[in-house]
Design a protein around this motif. Structure first.
Motif, short mmCIF file in Angstrom:
data_model
loop_
_atom_site.label_atom_id
_atom_site.label_comp_id
_atom_site.label_asym_id
_atom_site.label_seq_id
_atom_site.Cartn_x
_atom_site.Cartn_y
_atom_site.Cartn_z
N VAL A 57 -1.02 -12.45 -0.58
CA VAL A 57 -0.81 -11.40 -1.44
C VAL A 57 -0.69 -10.01 -0.63
O VAL A 57 0.22 -9.14 -0.99
N ILE A 58 -1.56 -10.02 0.29
CA ILE A 58 -1.70 -8.68 1.07
C ILE A 58 -1.77 -9.18 2.64
O ILE A 58 -2.21 -10.24 2.81
N ALA A 59 -1.48 -8.28 3.38
CA ALA A 59 -1.49 -8.71 5.13
C ALA A 59 -1.49 -7.49 5.89
O ALA A 59 -1.00 -6.42 5.41
N LYS A 60 -2.15 -7.54 6.83
CA LYS A 60 -2.39 -6.55 7.89
C LYS A 60 -1.19 -6.67 8.69
O LYS A 60 -0.93 -7.81 9.42
N PRO A 61 -0.43 -5.65 9.13
CA PRO A 61 0.68 -5.53 10.05
C PRO A 61 0.22 -5.48 11.59
O PRO A 61 -0.88 -5.03 11.77
N LEU A 62 0.99 -5.98 12.50
CA LEU A 62 0.66 -6.13 13.79
C LEU A 62 1.53 -4.74 14.46
O LEU A 62 2.44 -4.27 14.10
N LEU A 119 -3.35 -3.98 12.77
CA LEU A 119 -3.86 -2.51 12.18
C LEU A 119 -4.68 -2.34 11.20
O LEU A 119 -4.93 -3.58 10.35
N ASP A 120 -5.45 -1.44 10.89
CA ASP A 120 -6.39 -1.47 9.96
C ASP A 120 -5.89 -0.85 8.54
O ASP A 120 -6.58 -0.29 8.05
N PHE A 121 -4.95 -1.73 7.90
CA PHE A 121 -4.45 -1.49 6.73
C PHE A 121 -3.60 -2.58 6.46
O PHE A 121 -3.41 -3.45 6.98
N TYR A 122 -3.68 -2.57 4.79
CA TYR A 122 -2.84 -3.77 4.32
C TYR A 122 -1.52 -3.24 3.80
O TYR A 122 -1.22 -2.06 3.29
N ILE A 123 -0.49 -4.04 3.45
CA ILE A 123 0.56 -4.06 3.00
C ILE A 123 0.99 -5.02 1.97
O ILE A 123 0.43 -6.34 1.82
N VAL A 124 1.12 -4.74 0.61
CA VAL A 124 1.52 -5.46 -0.34
C VAL A 124 3.09 -5.60 -0.75
O VAL A 124 3.59 -4.71 -1.31
N PRO A 125 3.35 -6.90 -0.08
CA PRO A 125 5.12 -6.93 -0.22
C PRO A 125 5.78 -6.79 -1.53
O PRO A 125 6.87 -6.23 -1.69
N CYS A 126 5.06 -7.18 -2.67
CA CYS A 126 5.52 -7.27 -3.80
C CYS A 126 5.67 -5.72 -4.24
O CYS A 126 6.61 -5.53 -5.45
N ALA A 177 4.43 -11.95 3.84
CA ALA A 177 3.00 -11.64 4.12
C ALA A 177 2.41 -12.57 5.42
O ALA A 177 1.92 -12.05 6.19
N VAL A 178 2.87 -13.88 5.17
CA VAL A 178 2.78 -14.63 6.41
C VAL A 178 3.41 -14.02 7.57
O VAL A 178 2.76 -14.03 8.61
N CYS A 179 4.65 -13.76 7.36
CA CYS A 179 5.45 -13.05 8.81
C CYS A 179 4.84 -12.03 9.18
O CYS A 179 4.77 -11.69 10.22
N ILE A 180 4.16 -10.99 8.51
CA ILE A 180 3.60 -9.94 8.79
C ILE A 180 2.58 -10.10 9.65
O ILE A 180 2.13 -9.28 10.48
N ARG A 181 1.79 -11.19 9.60
CA ARG A 181 0.52 -11.53 10.32
C ARG A 181 1.23 -12.14 11.61
O ARG A 181 0.16 -12.14 12.47
N VAL A 182 2.19 -12.58 11.55
CA VAL A 182 2.48 -13.46 13.01
C VAL A 182 3.56 -12.61 13.92
O VAL A 182 3.37 -12.48 15.07
#
Length: 217
Positions: free
Chosen positions: A6-11, A22-29, A72-77
């Motif tokens: 549901v949330i993910a940390k970007p690279l 990075l030390d923050f989260y993104i909420v795609p929706c 969210a999966v892609c953001i982590r990859v």
């Protein structure tokens, strides 16, 4: 929330330190919609690009959460790509950096999730990176199948007619598994021409294409 995609940390994507979370989260929706026209992102003119891969959900129903979770999966990859002086991460469209010259673009409309890989170098030969295209497809499919297993939805893998210069929603889509038995089919969208098995499968499904053609011999 991160475990549920549901949330993910970007690279990071800065030179020399790519791939560090990075030390923050993104909420795609909760992202804003992409600016118009969408075609400048999904069909950039004059650039080498794969045919559009489409995951078409049966029953004409796609829970929007599937796409948001895939983002969210892609953001982590992969790092989020930048174009036109902005990060290309929107509600319904996202672009990720695969390597120095290739980017993955994913978007969705109605009940279809689309993907395309584009190269920024006009002289690049796509055939040199077929292994990358297949790796990306497997990763996207793997996670979509996981989301599907948690619901009753199913999807078909399709390829949009490779001759289409501009990707149009729900037009010119061919179910890939049909080419196991057919070597070519007529395109109902473009001017009269045949869409061959090789042109449909040679980028996203090269290994499967090789197996089919070996069986045909």
């Amino acid at each position: 929330m991160e475990y549920l995609n549901v949330i993910a940390k970007p690279l990071t994507s800065e030179e020399g330190i790519t791939g560090i979370p990075l030390d923050f989260y993104i909420v795609p929706c909760l992202l804003s919609r992409a600016p118009s026209p969408l075609q400048i992102f999904i069909s950039p003119p004059g650039k080498p690009q794969t045919p559009v891969l489409a995951f078409v959900f049966c029953g004409k129903f796609l829970p929007p959460s599937f796409f948001h979770r895939l983002v969210a999966v892609c953001i982590r990859v992969w790092p989020i790509s930048q174009e036109r002086d902005q990060y290309c991460l929107f509600n319904g469209l996202a672009i990720f950096t695969l390597n120095e010259t290739y980017t993955l673009r994913i978007w969705y409309m109605d009940y279809i999730i689309y993907a395309r890989i584009v190269c920024c170098s006009e002289n690049e030969k796509l055939d040199n990176f077929i292994w990358l295209f297949q790796e990306v497809r497997r990763k996207l499919k793997k996670h979509l199948k996981y989301f599907v297993h948690q619901s009753s939805s199913v999807f078909e893998e399709c390829i949009q007619c490779p001759d289409m210069q501009v990707s149009l929603h729900n037009k010119g889509l061919f179910i890939v598994k049909q080419f196991k038995y057919k070597k070519a089919m007529a395109c109902p969208v473009c001017s009269l021409h045949a869409v061959t098995r090789s042109n449909v499968m040679k980028h996203w499904f090269k290994e499967k294409l090789d197996r089919i053609e070996t069986d045909d011999e």
